[in-house]
Design a protein around this motif. Structure first.
Motif, PDB file in Angstrom:
ATOM      1  N   THR A   1       0.827  -1.203   0.000  1.00  0.00           N
ATOM      2  CA  THR A   1       0.000   0.000   0.000  1.00  0.00           C
ATOM      3  C   THR A   1       0.860   1.252   0.000  1.00  0.00           C
ATOM      4  O   THR A   1       0.557   2.221  -0.684  1.00  0.00           O
ATOM      5  N   LEU A   2       1.944   1.231   0.760  1.00  0.00           N
ATOM      6  CA  LEU A   2       2.810   2.405   0.825  1.00  0.00           C
ATOM      7  C   LEU A   2       3.478   2.685  -0.514  1.00  0.00           C
ATOM      8  O   LEU A   2       3.689   3.833  -0.878  1.00  0.00           O
ATOM      9  N   HIS A   3       3.780   1.616  -1.264  1.00  0.00           N
ATOM     10  CA  HIS A   3       4.447   1.807  -2.550  1.00  0.00           C
ATOM     11  C   HIS A   3       3.470   2.077  -3.690  1.00  0.00           C
ATOM     12  O   HIS A   3       3.870   2.620  -4.712  1.00  0.00           O
ATOM     13  N   ASP A   4       2.213   1.720  -3.530  1.00  0.00           N
ATOM     14  CA  ASP A   4       1.209   1.996  -4.565  1.00  0.00           C
ATOM     15  C   ASP A   4      -0.139   2.297  -3.920  1.00  0.00           C
ATOM     16  O   ASP A   4      -1.085   1.533  -4.045  1.00  0.00           O
ATOM     17  N   PRO A   5      -0.242   3.427  -3.203  1.00  0.00           N
ATOM     18  CA  PRO A   5      -1.500   3.736  -2.532  1.00  0.00           C
ATOM     19  C   PRO A   5      -2.587   4.218  -3.469  1.00  0.00           C
ATOM     20  O   PRO A   5      -3.759   4.171  -3.139  1.00  0.00           O
TER      21      PRO A   5
ATOM     22  N   PRO B   1      14.959   3.547   7.814  1.00  0.00           N
ATOM     23  CA  PRO B   1      14.910   3.931   6.393  1.00  0.00           C
ATOM     24  C   PRO B   1      13.481   3.925   5.824  1.00  0.00           C
ATOM     25  O   PRO B   1      13.157   4.743   4.966  1.00  0.00           O
ATOM     26  N   ALA B   2      12.628   3.035   6.304  1.00  0.00           N
ATOM     27  CA  ALA B   2      11.247   3.001   5.827  1.00  0.00           C
ATOM     28  C   ALA B   2      10.509   4.275   6.225  1.00  0.00           C
ATOM     29  O   ALA B   2       9.689   4.798   5.461  1.00  0.00           O
ATOM     30  N   TYR B   3      10.796   4.783   7.417  1.00  0.00           N
ATOM     31  CA  TYR B   3      10.192   6.044   7.858  1.00  0.00           C
ATOM     32  C   TYR B   3      10.648   7.166   6.928  1.00  0.00           C
ATOM     33  O   TYR B   3       9.827   7.982   6.489  1.00  0.00           O
ATOM     34  N   ASP B   4      11.936   7.205   6.647  1.00  0.00           N
ATOM     35  CA  ASP B   4      12.461   8.250   5.763  1.00  0.00           C
ATOM     36  C   ASP B   4      11.784   8.214   4.401  1.00  0.00           C
ATOM     37  O   ASP B   4      11.404   9.255   3.862  1.00  0.00           O
ATOM     38  N   GLU B   5      11.636   7.010   3.858  1.00  0.00           N
ATOM     39  CA  GLU B   5      10.998   6.866   2.544  1.00  0.00           C
ATOM     40  C   GLU B   5       9.548   7.351   2.581  1.00  0.00           C
ATOM     41  O   GLU B   5       9.100   8.091   1.699  1.00  0.00           O
ATOM     42  N   LEU B   6       8.826   6.950   3.607  1.00  0.00           N
ATOM     43  CA  LEU B   6       7.430   7.364   3.741  1.00  0.00           C
ATOM     44  C   LEU B   6       7.338   8.875   3.953  1.00  0.00           C
ATOM     45  O   LEU B   6       6.491   9.541   3.347  1.00  0.00           O
ATOM     46  N   HIS B   7       8.214   9.413   4.784  1.00  0.00           N
ATOM     47  CA  HIS B   7       8.221  10.853   5.031  1.00  0.00           C
ATOM     48  C   HIS B   7       8.458  11.631   3.732  1.00  0.00           C
ATOM     49  O   HIS B   7       7.753  12.601   3.435  1.00  0.00           O
ATOM     50  N   ARG B   8       9.452  11.187   2.952  1.00  0.00           N
ATOM     51  CA  ARG B   8       9.734  11.858   1.670  1.00  0.00           C
ATOM     52  C   ARG B   8       8.526  11.796   0.737  1.00  0.00           C
ATOM     53  O   ARG B   8       8.187  12.777   0.065  1.00  0.00           O
TER      54      ARG B   8
ATOM     55  N   LEU C   1       2.704  11.841  10.393  1.00  0.00           N
ATOM     56  CA  LEU C   1       3.206  10.552  10.866  1.00  0.00           C
ATOM     57  C   LEU C   1       3.172  10.458  12.394  1.00  0.00           C
ATOM     58  O   LEU C   1       2.970   9.371  12.940  1.00  0.00           O
ATOM     59  N   ALA C   2       3.337  11.580  13.069  1.00  0.00           N
ATOM     60  CA  ALA C   2       3.266  11.572  14.538  1.00  0.00           C
ATOM     61  C   ALA C   2       1.873  11.173  15.019  1.00  0.00           C
ATOM     62  O   ALA C   2       1.722  10.593  16.095  1.00  0.00           O
ATOM     63  N   ALA C   3       0.857  11.448  14.207  1.00  0.00           N
ATOM     64  CA  ALA C   3      -0.521  11.119  14.589  1.00  0.00           C
ATOM     65  C   ALA C   3      -0.779   9.621  14.636  1.00  0.00           C
ATOM     66  O   ALA C   3      -1.785   9.184  15.200  1.00  0.00           O
ATOM     67  N   VAL C   4       0.122   8.824  14.056  1.00  0.00           N
ATOM     68  CA  VAL C   4      -0.066   7.370  14.078  1.00  0.00           C
ATOM     69  C   VAL C   4       1.115   6.668  14.761  1.00  0.00           C
ATOM     70  O   VAL C   4       1.340   5.479  14.555  1.00  0.00           O
ATOM     71  N   ARG C   5       1.844   7.410  15.599  1.00  0.00           N
ATOM     72  CA  ARG C   5       2.899   6.764  16.392  1.00  0.00           C
ATOM     73  C   ARG C   5       2.263   5.731  17.308  1.00  0.00           C
ATOM     74  O   ARG C   5       1.173   5.927  17.836  1.00  0.00           O
ATOM     75  N   SER C   6       2.964   4.657  17.499  1.00  0.00           N
ATOM     76  CA  SER C   6       2.439   3.557  18.314  1.00  0.00           C
ATOM     77  C   SER C   6       2.211   3.953  19.763  1.00  0.00           C
ATOM     78  O   SER C   6       1.257   3.489  20.388  1.00  0.00           O
TER      79      SER C   6
END
Length: 188
Positions: free
Chosen positions: A77-81, A126-133, A156-161
């Motif tokens: 989903t992250l790569h093709d939302p 690195p996954a966070y960085d990719e999603l953030h970008r 992204l902070a709104a969905v921190r665990s």
């Protein structure tokens, strides 16, 4: 290749799967992920503790391996939302966050343990960085580059665990509605 070497690799692969399954069961049942120790995982998997350290390095490495195993749908989903280039940017971001919320709800203890572990910090991932970008690029496309970097972090902070854990008594649909409202306010 000698048969003994092939057998060792097959045993190692089987041990890896057994350990990941045991760790997953323990984490899924845990109220507090810190209760799930390497000793407990080794015992549940029926292997020696050394097997865990040889196979995963440390607890964070084991948690990361389990997260990678469980996160294939999330990664897709992250790569093709968008399911196509014409999809509305707001709908793309909502689809991404729906996948994140689903993953974190299903894997609550695992996600919480990873985000609170030293090198498991989402900001060092690195996954966070990719999603953030990716989010920053979508925000830039909608409202320009000013504040896009910060706004991507804020979303992204709104969905921190740790936040989702704090809100664990809230119905998931109410949390989702709040996240969607935040996304809409950022993307207009």
């Amino acid at each position: 290749m000698p048969a003994a070497a092939r057998k060792e690799r097959a045993d190692a692969a089987r041990n890896r799967e057994t350990v990941l399954a045991a760790a997953g069961r323990l984490l899924d049942a845990a109220d507090d992920p810190d209760e799930v120790t390497m000793d407990a995982i080794a015992q549940a998997a029926g292997v020696g503790k050394g097997t865990l350290f040889r196979g995963f390095g440390d607890r964070t490495g084991l948690l990361q391996a389990l997260a990678a195993q469980r996160g294939t749908a999330l990664q897709a989903t992250l790569h093709d939302p968008g399911q196509g280039a014409d999809r509305d940017p707001t709908a793309q971001v909502i689809a991404i966050f729906d996948a994140i919320l689903d993953y974190k709800h299903t894997n609550r203890a695992l996600a919480l343990a990873l985000e609170s572990a030293g090198r498991g910090s989402p900001y060092l991932n690195p996954a966070y960085d990719e999603l953030h970008r990716h989010l920053a690029a979508i925000i830039t496309g909608v409202r320009g580059s000013e504040h896009a970097d910060f706004l991507a972090h804020a979303l992204l902070a709104a969905v921190r665990s740790d936040l989702l854990h704090q809100l664990r008594d809230e119905p998931p649909e109410r949390i989702r509605a709040g996240v969607v409202a935040l996304i809409r306010s950022v993307l207009g």
